[in-house]
Design an enzyme around this catalytic site. Sequence first.
Site, mmCIF file in Angstrom:
data_model
loop_
_atom_site.group_PDB
_atom_site.id
_atom_site.type_symbol
_atom_site.label_atom_id
_atom_site.label_comp_id
_atom_site.label_asym_id
_atom_site.label_seq_id
_atom_site.Cartn_x
_atom_site.Cartn_y
_atom_site.Cartn_z
ATOM 1 N N TYR A 1 20.764 50.443 46.177
ATOM 2 C CA TYR A 1 22.037 50.018 45.610
ATOM 3 C C TYR A 1 21.940 48.673 44.896
ATOM 4 O O TYR A 1 22.810 48.335 44.090
ATOM 5 C CB TYR A 1 23.110 49.930 46.693
ATOM 6 C CG TYR A 1 23.521 51.267 47.281
ATOM 7 C CD1 TYR A 1 23.055 52.462 46.755
ATOM 8 C CD2 TYR A 1 24.374 51.329 48.367
ATOM 9 C CE1 TYR A 1 23.425 53.675 47.286
ATOM 10 C CE2 TYR A 1 24.751 52.544 48.913
ATOM 11 C CZ TYR A 1 24.274 53.713 48.365
ATOM 12 O OH TYR A 1 24.649 54.923 48.909
ATOM 13 N N LYS B 1 12.330 57.698 55.307
ATOM 14 C CA LYS B 1 11.609 58.821 54.710
ATOM 15 C C LYS B 1 10.171 58.388 54.438
ATOM 16 O O LYS B 1 9.703 58.337 53.296
ATOM 17 C CB LYS B 1 12.300 59.285 53.432
ATOM 18 C CG LYS B 1 13.547 60.120 53.666
ATOM 19 C CD LYS B 1 13.246 61.498 54.241
ATOM 20 C CE LYS B 1 12.633 62.408 53.213
ATOM 21 N NZ LYS B 1 12.321 63.750 53.771
ATOM 22 N N ASP C 1 16.280 62.944 56.945
ATOM 23 C CA ASP C 1 16.871 64.277 56.806
ATOM 24 C C ASP C 1 16.955 64.984 58.152
ATOM 25 O O ASP C 1 17.931 65.676 58.451
ATOM 26 C CB ASP C 1 16.111 65.114 55.777
ATOM 27 C CG ASP C 1 14.611 65.082 55.961
ATOM 28 O OD1 ASP C 1 14.098 64.290 56.775
ATOM 29 O OD2 ASP C 1 13.915 65.853 55.264
ATOM 30 N N ASP D 1 24.489 54.904 54.460
ATOM 31 C CA ASP D 1 25.729 55.344 53.824
ATOM 32 C C ASP D 1 26.005 56.804 54.161
ATOM 33 O O ASP D 1 27.109 57.187 54.578
ATOM 34 C CB ASP D 1 25.601 55.147 52.311
ATOM 35 C CG ASP D 1 26.925 55.249 51.578
ATOM 36 O OD1 ASP D 1 27.934 55.617 52.197
ATOM 37 O OD2 ASP D 1 26.935 54.966 50.369
ATOM 38 N N ASP E 1 28.717 58.362 57.294
ATOM 39 C CA ASP E 1 29.829 59.231 56.901
ATOM 40 C C ASP E 1 29.728 60.592 57.580
ATOM 41 O O ASP E 1 30.750 61.206 57.940
ATOM 42 C CB ASP E 1 29.863 59.403 55.387
ATOM 43 C CG ASP E 1 30.457 58.193 54.673
ATOM 44 O OD1 ASP E 1 30.790 57.216 55.364
ATOM 45 O OD2 ASP E 1 30.589 58.239 53.440
#
Length: 286
Positions: free
Chosen positions: A141, A192, A227, A251, A255
Amino acid sequence: MPKNLLLLAGDGIGPEIMDEVKKIISWLNSNKNLELNVTEELAGGVSYDKHKTPLTDDVLYKAMDSDAVLLGAVGGPKYDQLEFSKRPERALLRLRKELRLFANLRPAICFSELVSASSLKPEIVSDLDIMIVRELTGGIYFGEPRGVEPIANGEKRGVNTHVYTSKEIIRVAKVAFDLAKKRNKKVTSAEKSNVMEAGMLWKEEVQKFYDENKNYKDVELSHMLADNCAMQLVRNPKQFDVIVTDNLFGDMLSDEAAMLTGSLGMLPSASLSEKDKNGRIRSMYE
């Protein structure tokens, strides 16, 4: 000593939320001998409507001088066609960056009264209590280079850079381990590392920090691909205590965890800075 709070109601449901916040502040001032001084300003779409920018410099300076910032919400379909730099969400990113709010804490707690609101079976989410620690000022970001640029034959290319330093990883890992010591003493680090070099560094630095700090020997550390972590959150969420992860995965995972509790609105967050030379920590609460 009085505490100064900056209220940024923002857009959408934000003003409705902030009206309730003001009632609580008023009650605390009247019944608990607190001195909470409140200033209200614009941020997000409402700021763009009035000032043609999602966050004015004046509001930013007030945020930096406040003891805490309380934010309602920013954004909405009305602003989707704005130039990227003018969109309401840029207010949020600028506040995080300029206040150096590197650690985002999002507790996912499923209260018994709301078990039926979750999309998962009651036995999977009952008594759920997870803390997600998201790194907030690094990663994709904020990484450079970034932007949209023309290439051949009228095509364009969008570029975002996912980048982390050892220092950024270590300081957010420390927050996660300190929280775990006060909870169920388990930290899961999500990245990851199988496909991303920055993920490899993340895993290495978290493990090194853990190995070199005897204060956390009573805390269990595990590593999980992000994941897989997403899958495990809906398969068996109660296996987690504290999850520490980067900006992008934090993020998404937080959520996702919100729906375990029944609603995104049930996941508050605290965004915190490091202590400055005067021992002060800046903070923003959503």
